[in-house]
Design a protein around this motif. Structure first.
Motif, PDB file in Angstrom:
ATOM      1  N   ARG A  56      43.826 -18.264 -11.928  1.00 26.25           N
ATOM      2  CA  ARG A  56      44.430 -18.764 -12.645  1.00 26.25           C
ATOM      3  C   ARG A  56      45.600 -18.916 -10.918  1.00 26.25           C
ATOM      4  O   ARG A  56      45.923 -20.214 -11.154  1.00 26.25           O
ATOM      5  CB  ARG A  56      45.431 -18.690 -14.092  1.00 26.25           C
ATOM      6  CG  ARG A  56      44.521 -17.945 -15.171  1.00 26.25           C
ATOM      7  CD  ARG A  56      45.142 -18.157 -16.732  1.00 26.25           C
ATOM      8  NE  ARG A  56      46.331 -17.651 -16.251  1.00 26.25           N
ATOM      9  CZ  ARG A  56      46.456 -15.989 -17.132  1.00 26.25           C
ATOM     10  NH1 ARG A  56      45.622 -15.652 -17.744  1.00 26.25           N
ATOM     11  NH2 ARG A  56      47.611 -16.133 -17.148  1.00 26.25           N
ATOM     12  N   ALA A  57      45.244 -17.932 -10.361  1.00 23.12           N
ATOM     13  CA  ALA A  57      46.060 -18.669  -9.223  1.00 23.12           C
ATOM     14  C   ALA A  57      45.518 -17.154  -8.207  1.00 23.12           C
ATOM     15  O   ALA A  57      45.065 -16.075  -8.540  1.00 23.12           O
ATOM     16  CB  ALA A  57      47.329 -17.723  -9.455  1.00 23.12           C
ATOM     17  N   LEU A  58      45.301 -18.130  -7.033  1.00 26.24           N
ATOM     18  CA  LEU A  58      45.082 -17.234  -5.692  1.00 26.24           C
ATOM     19  C   LEU A  58      45.555 -18.211  -4.452  1.00 26.24           C
ATOM     20  O   LEU A  58      45.662 -18.938  -4.542  1.00 26.24           O
ATOM     21  CB  LEU A  58      43.068 -17.544  -5.382  1.00 26.24           C
ATOM     22  CG  LEU A  58      42.595 -16.834  -4.408  1.00 26.24           C
ATOM     23  CD1 LEU A  58      42.581 -16.068  -4.850  1.00 26.24           C
ATOM     24  CD2 LEU A  58      41.358 -17.776  -3.713  1.00 26.24           C
ATOM     25  N   MET A  59      46.510 -16.589  -4.274  1.00 27.05           N
ATOM     26  CA  MET A  59      47.150 -17.342  -3.141  1.00 27.05           C
ATOM     27  C   MET A  59      46.725 -16.470  -1.361  1.00 27.05           C
ATOM     28  O   MET A  59      45.952 -15.892  -1.339  1.00 27.05           O
ATOM     29  CB  MET A  59      48.113 -16.506  -2.845  1.00 27.05           C
ATOM     30  CG  MET A  59      49.423 -16.246  -1.648  1.00 27.05           C
ATOM     31  SD  MET A  59      50.034 -17.610  -1.573  1.00 27.05           S
ATOM     32  CE  MET A  59      51.379 -17.785  -2.691  1.00 27.05           C
ATOM     33  N   VAL A  60      46.566 -17.749  -0.438  1.00 29.56           N
ATOM     34  CA  VAL A  60      45.608 -17.919   0.185  1.00 29.56           C
ATOM     35  C   VAL A  60      46.353 -17.966   1.065  1.00 29.56           C
ATOM     36  O   VAL A  60      47.895 -18.599   1.584  1.00 29.56           O
ATOM     37  CB  VAL A  60      44.803 -19.447   0.824  1.00 29.56           C
ATOM     38  CG1 VAL A  60      43.987 -18.875   2.458  1.00 29.56           C
ATOM     39  CG2 VAL A  60      44.511 -19.582  -0.316  1.00 29.56           C
ATOM     40  N   SER A  61      46.468 -16.884   2.487  1.00 29.60           N
ATOM     41  CA  SER A  61      48.025 -16.940   3.696  1.00 29.60           C
ATOM     42  C   SER A  61      46.860 -15.810   4.438  1.00 29.60           C
ATOM     43  O   SER A  61      45.784 -15.375   4.882  1.00 29.60           O
ATOM     44  CB  SER A  61      48.660 -15.947   2.628  1.00 29.60           C
ATOM     45  OG  SER A  61      48.797 -14.492   2.037  1.00 29.60           O
ATOM     46  N   GLY A  62      48.407 -15.191   5.667  1.00 30.36           N
ATOM     47  CA  GLY A  62      47.600 -15.051   6.676  1.00 30.36           C
ATOM     48  C   GLY A  62      47.248 -15.516   8.288  1.00 30.36           C
ATOM     49  O   GLY A  62      47.533 -15.730   9.209  1.00 30.36           O
ATOM     50  N   SER A  63      47.043 -17.071   7.845  1.00 25.38           N
ATOM     51  CA  SER A  63      46.634 -17.949   8.962  1.00 25.38           C
ATOM     52  C   SER A  63      46.522 -19.636   8.616  1.00 25.38           C
ATOM     53  O   SER A  63      46.431 -18.957   7.333  1.00 25.38           O
ATOM     54  CB  SER A  63      45.088 -17.606   9.613  1.00 25.38           C
ATOM     55  OG  SER A  63      43.946 -17.135   8.951  1.00 25.38           O
ATOM     56  N   PRO A  64      46.591 -20.421   9.803  1.00 26.80           N
ATOM     57  CA  PRO A  64      46.610 -21.493   8.777  1.00 26.80           C
ATOM     58  C   PRO A  64      45.376 -21.816   8.305  1.00 26.80           C
ATOM     59  O   PRO A  64      43.953 -21.544   9.046  1.00 26.80           O
ATOM     60  CB  PRO A  64      46.169 -22.403  10.243  1.00 26.80           C
ATOM     61  CG  PRO A  64      47.392 -21.510  11.074  1.00 26.80           C
ATOM     62  CD  PRO A  64      46.783 -19.853  10.897  1.00 26.80           C
ATOM     63  N   LEU A  65      45.755 -22.933   7.529  1.00 28.45           N
ATOM     64  CA  LEU A  65      44.766 -23.311   6.368  1.00 28.45           C
ATOM     65  C   LEU A  65      44.085 -24.325   6.805  1.00 28.45           C
ATOM     66  O   LEU A  65      44.987 -25.582   6.060  1.00 28.45           O
ATOM     67  CB  LEU A  65      44.585 -22.854   4.896  1.00 28.45           C
ATOM     68  CG  LEU A  65      43.824 -23.501   4.373  1.00 28.45           C
ATOM     69  CD1 LEU A  65      42.636 -22.704   3.796  1.00 28.45           C
ATOM     70  CD2 LEU A  65      44.068 -23.066   2.434  1.00 28.45           C
ATOM     71  N   GLY A  66      43.564 -24.925   6.942  1.00 30.11           N
ATOM     72  CA  GLY A  66      42.815 -26.634   7.307  1.00 30.11           C
ATOM     73  C   GLY A  66      42.821 -27.599   6.080  1.00 30.11           C
ATOM     74  O   GLY A  66      42.633 -26.273   4.900  1.00 30.11           O
ATOM     75  N   PRO A  67      43.168 -28.501   5.973  1.00 29.19           N
ATOM     76  CA  PRO A  67      43.405 -29.192   5.266  1.00 29.19           C
ATOM     77  C   PRO A  67      41.282 -29.569   4.062  1.00 29.19           C
ATOM     78  O   PRO A  67      41.634 -29.678   3.115  1.00 29.19           O
ATOM     79  CB  PRO A  67      43.640 -30.432   4.630  1.00 29.19           C
ATOM     80  CG  PRO A  67      43.357 -30.981   6.982  1.00 29.19           C
ATOM     81  CD  PRO A  67      43.300 -29.183   6.869  1.00 29.19           C
ATOM     82  N   HIS A  68      40.428 -30.027   5.105  1.00 29.43           N
ATOM     83  CA  HIS A  68      39.482 -29.766   4.493  1.00 29.43           C
ATOM     84  C   HIS A  68      38.889 -28.133   3.929  1.00 29.43           C
ATOM     85  O   HIS A  68      38.114 -28.455   3.010  1.00 29.43           O
ATOM     86  CB  HIS A  68      38.449 -30.025   5.362  1.00 29.43           C
ATOM     87  CG  HIS A  68      39.061 -31.372   6.185  1.00 29.43           C
ATOM     88  ND1 HIS A  68      39.184 -32.432   5.335  1.00 29.43           N
ATOM     89  CD2 HIS A  68      38.592 -31.327   7.239  1.00 29.43           C
ATOM     90  CE1 HIS A  68      38.845 -33.651   6.361  1.00 29.43           C
ATOM     91  NE2 HIS A  68      38.841 -33.030   7.687  1.00 29.43           N
ATOM     92  N   ARG A  69      38.930 -27.509   4.053  1.00 28.11           N
ATOM     93  CA  ARG A  69      38.506 -26.111   3.372  1.00 28.11           C
ATOM     94  C   ARG A  69      39.883 -26.027   2.202  1.00 28.11           C
ATOM     95  O   ARG A  69      39.677 -25.469   1.881  1.00 28.11           O
ATOM     96  CB  ARG A  69      39.267 -24.740   4.651  1.00 28.11           C
ATOM     97  CG  ARG A  69      38.626 -23.575   3.944  1.00 28.11           C
ATOM     98  CD  ARG A  69      37.586 -23.577   3.661  1.00 28.11           C
ATOM     99  NE  ARG A  69      36.488 -22.865   4.629  1.00 28.11           N
ATOM    100  CZ  ARG A  69      35.382 -22.954   4.692  1.00 28.11           C
ATOM    101  NH1 ARG A  69      34.427 -23.013   3.859  1.00 28.11           N
ATOM    102  NH2 ARG A  69      35.014 -22.288   5.836  1.00 28.11           N
ATOM    103  N   LEU A  70      41.324 -26.136   2.431  1.00 31.70           N
ATOM    104  CA  LEU A  70      41.888 -26.211   1.302  1.00 31.70           C
ATOM    105  C   LEU A  70      41.305 -27.881   0.445  1.00 31.70           C
ATOM    106  O   LEU A  70      41.487 -26.962  -0.987  1.00 31.70           O
ATOM    107  CB  LEU A  70      43.245 -26.833   2.082  1.00 31.70           C
ATOM    108  CG  LEU A  70      44.286 -26.509   0.602  1.00 31.70           C
ATOM    109  CD1 LEU A  70      44.546 -25.826  -0.363  1.00 31.70           C
ATOM    110  CD2 LEU A  70      45.948 -26.884   0.940  1.00 31.70           C
ATOM    111  N   ALA A  71      41.047 -28.395   0.361  1.00 32.53           N
ATOM    112  CA  ALA A  71      40.273 -29.412  -0.326  1.00 32.53           C
ATOM    113  C   ALA A  71      39.043 -28.563  -1.208  1.00 32.53           C
ATOM    114  O   ALA A  71      39.007 -28.680  -2.069  1.00 32.53           O
ATOM    115  CB  ALA A  71      40.047 -30.733   0.179  1.00 32.53           C
ATOM    116  N   GLU A  72      37.939 -28.323  -0.285  1.00 34.25           N
ATOM    117  CA  GLU A  72      36.925 -27.598  -0.807  1.00 34.25           C
ATOM    118  C   GLU A  72      37.680 -26.625  -1.529  1.00 34.25           C
ATOM    119  O   GLU A  72      36.666 -25.943  -3.008  1.00 34.25           O
ATOM    120  CB  GLU A  72      36.080 -26.871   0.445  1.00 34.25           C
ATOM    121  CG  GLU A  72      34.695 -26.449  -0.274  1.00 34.25           C
ATOM    122  CD  GLU A  72      34.267 -25.870   1.357  1.00 34.25           C
ATOM    123  OE1 GLU A  72      32.544 -25.215   0.412  1.00 34.25           O
ATOM    124  OE2 GLU A  72      34.511 -25.671   2.100  1.00 34.25           O
TER     125      GLU A  72
END
Length: 507
Positions: free
Chosen positions: A274-290
């Protein structure tokens, strides 16, 4: 507002019969955790530790380890979190930061660590074979009266340091008391949503990480259970999610990529998330969309630093509105100022160095006056990240001021190159490093992870180089662009650019 860790102790008292931890086939209730914290606090006091004393902690992740961290705060110690993976010299440096005692458990009491500790007292969470005092063998007497002092340093959280020597960020008890994660009475909708989604929170990594330690708070304060997965030889993302019915966790960008690769190839059931926090380094828009496409509207993207704490958060609602290139709005109480090289605030939309001010930022680096003068300016932290704010107050990251490559005596920043490459439809993630070059002094080298569905004609490396040339100029064009399945990660799970530089040197 109660002094840290008072809000946690209160929450444990309110529902003593509910599960706080699941670990190695056992359940530890909130009441049992409270008793364990009190017993360990008594043991620490009996060992002569109290307000202002430095206690280095190097443990595995367990209910006892978490209880020991909180117990040390109950008695007012300065907790010095020792990360896994430190070399002998780094251990000596960290343990030399005014530490009175070292706390270990049987899994972490390595000869290298014990040698670095020298003659200092060793305390343990089980086992005495290395001359340690076992705190779990002490009396059942519980000490839960908080003797911490607001302006004492509560913990030293370490950065890697630009020279490889860890820098200790000093965070006071007052600052932790005002940290959003530990104060449920001031939670806004986003924090309350986290707490609800962290009903079964997967806890892994190291409690020496400020981020790992911080995100246990919404789980335990919100009534959830922290689940510590057993190592079955498979990556916890995604296998432990399905095995334990995990509803929430945090993950680094490289581990997110690995999880998406597994789900793409082998499948798996992560519908409990229900919630997954991604952090630590920049996340590219394509990877985020996937990630959103495969996991659903459960993905958050966070930006922060050890020095500044959590700064901003991109929510699923932001992502649904198309803001994939942002790291969200600042948390309540956090101020962001984008400033030029002279320290002057610049106009909205322009890129310069990000400065942050918050109630829970560090007060200083421990025993490092030169870095303090360079990093702390009039109550603000210089992040050394480049970015800009848009018209709606969303923060965008544009690179690192210190990730610079000197090409033809001109400064070229890695971040903007990574951003241009990650904007190409074939690229899921992009990483840039510099390496010596006989012709230009240094040269830019790029590593890209392709999307799951690259162009039918193959990955267009020449097209990517042309994009960089058009937007950033000739000096920024990578001399090499290497396609990789994944990037190496360091002990904290972040992309390891030193390892990428080693790959360049090998070729």
């Amino acid at each position: 507002m109660s002094l840290f860790p008072g809000s946690l102790l209160d929450a444990l008292r309110e529902s003593p019969g509910t599960a706080a931890f699941e670990h190695a086939g056992r359940v530890v209730s909130r009441g049992e955790l409270l008793q364990l914290i009190g017993m360990l606090a008594t043991g620490l006091k009996d060992a002569g530790l109290g307000p202002g004393d430095g206690l280095a902690v190097r443990t595995s992740v367990s209910p006892e380890a978490f209880a020991a961290h909180i117990a040390a705060h109950v008695v007012g110690c300065r907790v010095v979190g020792v990360r896994p993976g430190y070399a002998a010299g780094q251990l000596a440096h960290v343990l030399g930061m005014d530490v009175e005692a070292l706390l270990v458990d049987p899994e972490t009491a390595s000869p290298v660590l014990l040698e670095a500790a020298g003659p200092m007292p060793i305390l343990s969470l089980g086992g005495t074979g290395y001359g340690a005092r076992n705190l779990l063998d002490g009396p059942d007497t519980a000490t839960l009266d908080i003797t911490a002092r607001p302006d004492d340093v509560a913990l030293l959280a370490f950065t890697s340091g630009s020279t490889g020597r860890p820098k200790g960020c000093a965070v006071t008890y007052r600052a932790l008391s005002e940290h959003w994660a530990w104060q449920p009475r001031v939670w806004g909708p986003v924090a309350a949503g986290f707490a609800a989604a962290f009903e079964r929170y997967m806890l892994f990594g190291t409690l020496a990480s400020m981020v790992v330690f911080e995100f246990v708070a919404p789980c335990l304060l919100g009534g959830g259970t922290a689940v510590i997965p057993e190592d079955d030889g498979r990556p916890p993302f995604p296998y432990a999610i399905e095995r334990y019915g995990i509803t929430g966790s945090i993950v680094t960008v490289p581990r997110l990529g690995q999880m998406l690769d597994v789900l793409r190839k082998d499948g798996g059931d992560v519908s409990s998330l229900r919630a997954l926090m991604v952090s630590g380094s920049p996340l590219g828009p394509h990877r985020l969309a996937e990630a959103v496409e495969r996991l659903g509207p459960v993905v958050y993207n966070g930006y922060g630093q050890t020095e500044a704490g959590s700064v901003s958060m991109l929510t699923p609602a932001d992502i649904a509105a198309g803001r994939l290139a942002s790291v969200g709005r600042p948390h309540p109480g956090v101020e962001i100022s984008v400033r030029d090289d002279d320290g002057e605030e610049i106009a909205q939309g322009r890129t310069a160095e990000i400065h942050v001010r918050s109630p829970y930022m560090m007060t200083r680096y421990w025993n490092d006056p030169d870095e303090n003068r360079d990093t702390l300016r009039d109550g603000w932290v210089r992040t050394r990240d480049l970015g800009h704010l848009d018209a709606d107050g969303h923060l965008h990251l544009d690179g690192r001021t210190r990730e610079a490559v000197m090409v033809n005596a001109m400064v070229v920043y890695a971040g903007p190159i990574e951003r241009v490459l990650a904007g190409h439809p074939d690229v899921a993630e992009a990483y840039v490093v510099g390496a010596p070059d006989e012709r230009t002094g240094e040269a830019v080298h790029a590593f890209i992870i392709p999307t799951s569905e690259p162009s039918p004609d193959g990955i267009a490396l020449k097209e990517m180089a042309a994009l960089v040339q058009d937007e950033l100029g000739e000096d920024s064009v990578p001399q090499t662009i290497t396609v990789v399945a994944a990037v190496p990660a360091d002990a904290s799970g972040k992309p390891d650019k030193r390892a990428l530089r080693a790959i360049v040197h090998e070729h």
